[in-house]
Every structure is written in C-alpha cells, then in structure tokens.
Write an enzyme that holds these catalytic residues in place. Structure first.
Site, PDB file in Angstrom:
ATOM      1  N   ALA A  22      51.061  13.627  56.494  1.00  0.00           N
ATOM      2  CA  ALA A  22      51.116  12.188  56.210  1.00  0.00           C
ATOM      3  C   ALA A  22      52.302  11.855  55.318  1.00  0.00           C
ATOM      4  O   ALA A  22      52.966  10.832  55.514  1.00  0.00           O
ATOM      5  CB  ALA A  22      49.805  11.718  55.563  1.00  0.00           C
ATOM      6  N   GLY A  25      55.201  11.961  57.583  1.00  0.00           N
ATOM      7  CA  GLY A  25      55.083  10.862  58.543  1.00  0.00           C
ATOM      8  C   GLY A  25      55.381   9.514  57.931  1.00  0.00           C
ATOM      9  O   GLY A  25      55.933   8.620  58.595  1.00  0.00           O
ATOM     10  N   ASP A  26      55.044   9.343  56.659  1.00  0.00           N
ATOM     11  CA  ASP A  26      55.366   8.104  55.944  1.00  0.00           C
ATOM     12  C   ASP A  26      56.878   7.891  55.930  1.00  0.00           C
ATOM     13  O   ASP A  26      57.373   6.792  56.197  1.00  0.00           O
ATOM     14  CB  ASP A  26      54.811   8.178  54.521  1.00  0.00           C
ATOM     15  CG  ASP A  26      55.171   6.972  53.682  1.00  0.00           C
ATOM     16  OD1 ASP A  26      54.877   5.834  54.107  1.00  0.00           O
ATOM     17  OD2 ASP A  26      55.746   7.158  52.594  1.00  0.00           O
ATOM     18  N   ALA A  27      57.614   8.946  55.658  1.00  0.00           N
ATOM     19  CA  ALA A  27      59.077   8.852  55.622  1.00  0.00           C
ATOM     20  C   ALA A  27      59.652   8.608  57.015  1.00  0.00           C
ATOM     21  O   ALA A  27      60.563   7.795  57.190  1.00  0.00           O
ATOM     22  CB  ALA A  27      59.667  10.122  55.013  1.00  0.00           C
ATOM     23  N   GLU A  30      59.007   5.029  57.909  1.00  0.00           N
ATOM     24  CA  GLU A  30      59.868   4.121  57.144  1.00  0.00           C
ATOM     25  C   GLU A  30      61.302   4.143  57.660  1.00  0.00           C
ATOM     26  O   GLU A  30      61.951   3.103  57.739  1.00  0.00           O
ATOM     27  CB  GLU A  30      59.835   4.425  55.650  1.00  0.00           C
ATOM     28  CG  GLU A  30      60.656   3.413  54.886  1.00  0.00           C
ATOM     29  CD  GLU A  30      60.241   3.203  53.451  1.00  0.00           C
ATOM     30  OE1 GLU A  30      60.966   2.479  52.758  1.00  0.00           O
ATOM     31  OE2 GLU A  30      59.211   3.743  53.031  1.00  0.00           O
TER      32      GLU A  30
END
Length: 134
Positions: A22, A25-27, A30
């Site tokens: 996660a 995946g957030d990066a 974004e």
C-alpha cells in the site's frame, strides 16, 4: 535494476507486507494522478497541488475503488481485500475508518500491479477511474 520496469514473481509479492504494498501503491497512484493533471493543463503548482489532493484523499479513493471493483480479476480482488483488511492503527481525519481501509486496499492493488510490471493493467484501471473527468 530498472525500477521503472519491474517484473517481480507473484509468489514473492504474496509474501510481502500488505501495508508495504500500500505504501508503494500510494506513490504509484499519486504519480499517475500528477501526470494526468499535468497532461490536462492544470499548470500552476498551487492548482496542481490542490487538484492532486482531491484525487489522493482516502475518501475520494474509496469512491473510485468502488467503481473499479467490478472490473477486477479474482486475483486482483483478493489482493485488494488483503490490503483493505490490513490492520492499520490509524486513519486520516478527513476520512472514515472504512474509507481509509478501502483506499488502502486500492493502494495495495496498485503497488502489487506495479511490482509485477503490469503497467498496461495499471493504466487501464487508472483510465477507468479518470473517465469522464475533465
């Protein structure tokens, strides 16, 4: 190692921390949002930042993830659920705990796909999210 064109083994990824996936995946998500915004003419840094915040907020990600669920393969759904059900001890003030869990699931899926080098699939899912947004 080429960190932009990865192809890690699925079995290795299944052993990775859900919250680690996660985090990555957030990066990935974004970067995709920022790229989309730049390509769609929101040029000033202030406008880019404000617009990006709208898309990366957990509450918005939760809504977008609900749109993606019917499109996921069985394997992708399982990865999403692993991330959604990961034991995170906090959540942001601007989102409910449930929204944060769903957003974490989406980020886990994006991290998992990225590490496999599934950029075409990532692009397809991202395009589905952004469809109709001007």
């Amino acid at each position: 190692m080429d960190y932009f064109h990865l192809s890690e083994d699925k079995q290795k990824l299944l052993k990775m921390s859900n919250l680690g996936l996660a985090y990555l995946g957030d990066a990935v998500y974004e970067v995709m949002v920022r790229s989309w915004l730049c390509l769609h003419g929101k040029l000033t840094p202030g406008r880019l930042h404000r617009a990006a915040l709208e898309y990366v907020a957990a509450s918005r990600q939760a809504v977008l993830m609900e749109q993606l669920l019917p499109m996921l393969t069985e394997e992708e759904t399982q990865v999403y659920k692993r991330g959604r059900n990961a034991n995170s001890h906090s959540h942001p003030r601007g989102a409910t705990r449930r929204e944060y869990q769903v957003a974490t699931g989406m980020e886990t899926l994006f991290g998992w796909l990225y590490l496999q080098g599934e950029t075409a699939r990532l692009n397809m899912l991202f395009d589905a999210i952004m469809e109709g947004v001007d």
